[in-house]
Design a protein around this motif. Sequence first.
Motif, PDB file in Angstrom:
ATOM      1  N   ASN A   1     -52.663  75.366 -32.631  1.00 15.37           N
ATOM      2  CA  ASN A   1     -51.737  75.515 -31.647  1.00 15.37           C
ATOM      3  C   ASN A   1     -52.323  74.923 -30.188  1.00 15.37           C
ATOM      4  O   ASN A   1     -51.347  74.224 -29.662  1.00 15.37           O
ATOM      5  CB  ASN A   1     -51.530  76.975 -31.384  1.00 15.37           C
TER       6      ASN A   1
ATOM      7  N   GLN B   1     -43.614  83.654 -36.366  1.00 16.32           N
ATOM      8  CA  GLN B   1     -43.884  82.480 -36.714  1.00 16.32           C
ATOM      9  C   GLN B   1     -42.723  81.623 -37.388  1.00 16.32           C
ATOM     10  O   GLN B   1     -42.518  80.263 -37.031  1.00 16.32           O
ATOM     11  CB  GLN B   1     -45.122  82.230 -37.753  1.00 16.32           C
ATOM     12  N   ALA B   2     -41.939  82.216 -38.004  1.00 12.01           N
ATOM     13  CA  ALA B   2     -40.760  81.505 -38.801  1.00 12.01           C
ATOM     14  C   ALA B   2     -39.683  81.166 -37.531  1.00 12.01           C
ATOM     15  O   ALA B   2     -39.083  80.143 -37.586  1.00 12.01           O
ATOM     16  CB  ALA B   2     -40.041  82.577 -39.936  1.00 12.01           C
TER      17      ALA B   2
ATOM     18  N   ILE C   1     -45.835  72.763 -35.590  1.00 16.08           N
ATOM     19  CA  ILE C   1     -45.218  73.302 -36.796  1.00 16.08           C
ATOM     20  C   ILE C   1     -46.252  73.678 -37.795  1.00 16.08           C
ATOM     21  O   ILE C   1     -46.192  74.667 -38.359  1.00 16.08           O
ATOM     22  CB  ILE C   1     -44.206  72.042 -37.265  1.00 16.08           C
ATOM     23  N   VAL C   2     -47.134  72.793 -38.144  1.00 19.72           N
ATOM     24  CA  VAL C   2     -48.250  72.826 -39.127  1.00 19.72           C
ATOM     25  C   VAL C   2     -49.097  74.092 -38.420  1.00 19.72           C
ATOM     26  O   VAL C   2     -49.356  74.990 -39.536  1.00 19.72           O
ATOM     27  CB  VAL C   2     -49.305  71.673 -38.994  1.00 19.72           C
TER      28      VAL C   2
ATOM     29  N   THR D   1     -41.179  78.245 -35.836  1.00 19.15           N
ATOM     30  CA  THR D   1     -41.235  77.000 -36.757  1.00 19.15           C
ATOM     31  C   THR D   1     -39.802  76.293 -36.418  1.00 19.15           C
ATOM     32  O   THR D   1     -39.617  75.189 -36.425  1.00 19.15           O
ATOM     33  CB  THR D   1     -41.465  77.529 -38.050  1.00 19.15           C
TER      34      THR D   1
ATOM     35  N   SER E   1     -47.918  76.678 -37.009  1.00 15.90           N
ATOM     36  CA  SER E   1     -47.089  77.913 -37.369  1.00 15.90           C
ATOM     37  C   SER E   1     -47.147  78.221 -39.055  1.00 15.90           C
ATOM     38  O   SER E   1     -47.100  79.423 -39.485  1.00 15.90           O
ATOM     39  CB  SER E   1     -45.625  77.663 -37.004  1.00 15.90           C
ATOM     40  N   VAL E   2     -47.129  77.090 -39.585  1.00 17.39           N
ATOM     41  CA  VAL E   2     -47.169  77.496 -41.049  1.00 17.39           C
ATOM     42  C   VAL E   2     -48.558  78.039 -41.861  1.00 17.39           C
ATOM     43  O   VAL E   2     -48.689  78.718 -42.342  1.00 17.39           O
ATOM     44  CB  VAL E   2     -46.853  75.867 -41.825  1.00 17.39           C
TER      45      VAL E   2
ATOM     46  N   PHE F   1     -44.894  79.153 -27.935  1.00 20.83           N
ATOM     47  CA  PHE F   1     -45.601  79.735 -29.202  1.00 20.83           C
ATOM     48  C   PHE F   1     -47.039  79.758 -28.957  1.00 20.83           C
ATOM     49  O   PHE F   1     -47.555  80.482 -29.686  1.00 20.83           O
ATOM     50  CB  PHE F   1     -45.337  78.238 -30.072  1.00 20.83           C
TER      51      PHE F   1
ATOM     52  N   ALA G   1     -38.841  72.666 -34.844  1.00 24.76           N
ATOM     53  CA  ALA G   1     -38.271  71.723 -35.761  1.00 24.76           C
ATOM     54  C   ALA G   1     -36.904  71.206 -35.022  1.00 24.76           C
ATOM     55  O   ALA G   1     -36.719  69.897 -35.243  1.00 24.76           O
ATOM     56  CB  ALA G   1     -37.920  72.320 -37.173  1.00 24.76           C
TER      57      ALA G   1
END
Length: 426
Positions: free
Chosen positions: A136, A202-203, A114-115, A206, A117-118, A53, A210
């Motif tokens: 990141n 990004q999706a 994850i945050v 993510t 990426s969102v 990532f 997760a």
Amino acid sequence: MSRPTADAPDNPTHRIPAPAPDDLPPRAPARRRASHATGFWIVAVAFTVLMAFGTAPTPLWPLYEARDHFGATTVTVAYASMVVGAAAAFLGLGHLSDRLGRRRIIVPALLVGIVASVVLIVWRDLPGLIAGRILNGVGLGLMASTATTYLHDLHHEARPERTGSVLPGIVATAANLGGLASGPLVAGAAAEWLPTPLITTQAIFTLAMAVCLALVLCTPETVDLELPAAQPPSRFVLRPGGRRAFGAAGALGAFAFAILGLISSLGASVLHGTLHSDSHLVVGLAAFLMFGSAAAAQLVLGRLPLPRVLTVGAVVFPVGLVLCAVALYHPALWLYLVAVSLSGAGSGLLFKGGVERAGSVAEPASRAGVLAVFFVVAYLGMGLPSVLFSIALRHFAVQTAMIGFAAVLSCGAVVSVVVALRDRAR
């Protein structure tokens, strides 16, 4: 005197008997933990995904430039903002796994990823890009030193008879650099073939993070959480006489990561402007070959003694840098790909030697803290030289700047290897 009622007997012989064990309601089952061997590979995968990532934007920088209207220097600043977050996490939080537990740091690392990426999905301008990159970096800072130590712990618990095994070190460095390699390739393929690549990429990450988070929650803890509060582990304690060896190890990490950071941030600009390649996939492929070669070199040569690993790295690394300069003077895509592969292989060997050297001079109780400081130095090497290179491009041609860059990195790497090996011999 009133007689006791039937509803409230005071005679012990009339009390309601306690339920038999078989009559008790069943207890909720305890959370099932994976074995130490399984946990070892779960952590390795999570480590790989989060590192991927971090380098995913490599082929996407031209798209960010077009969307937010900025140039090469801003690209390196946006890239280096990840280094700021990583350094802050390394220094402020990287040592905490020695006290709080490895899993309790790995889980927040994935959550922060994850945050991040969102944020990159929903905040679509330059401040959002920088904020997402800083987050990141925080996730990477929490993950890198902790996961490296966690892998050593899990392998020791799973195979206590294999004291001194090189497998944890090989897997840790391969996960680190293998993840850095796979990120640009995934993003390059998304940019080439999928719609809205800045969101799609990004999706994808993510979802991957997760899944890793759910798996890491099942890994066993390896730190004794009952350690008395009066005896907390120190953040940074070296063995006697280990300061110069640690300094050499940190320099190895910084020089090794400098070329990785340069290609990750400005590789797309070099390919588009000098080698005249407009393919996002080729940009991702170049970064993949560089980081992949670093991981492959560690896997193939990682079992060699440390002096041989560092010696080979000190030879291959400058050769790759020289070929990078030649590929820019005489533009040839194939030569550029060979050059970044060789420089990546050399940097991977130097980085692995730096990790091993830093870990060997750390006191056992502060191993994670010492590795955290090592990663801070390495990541500064990944960010700062790239910014300086982009500034140099304002005054020099890219070919001239690359020659100076190659000379400084080559000399620094060779000197660091000599110092590291000399102190090891003593």
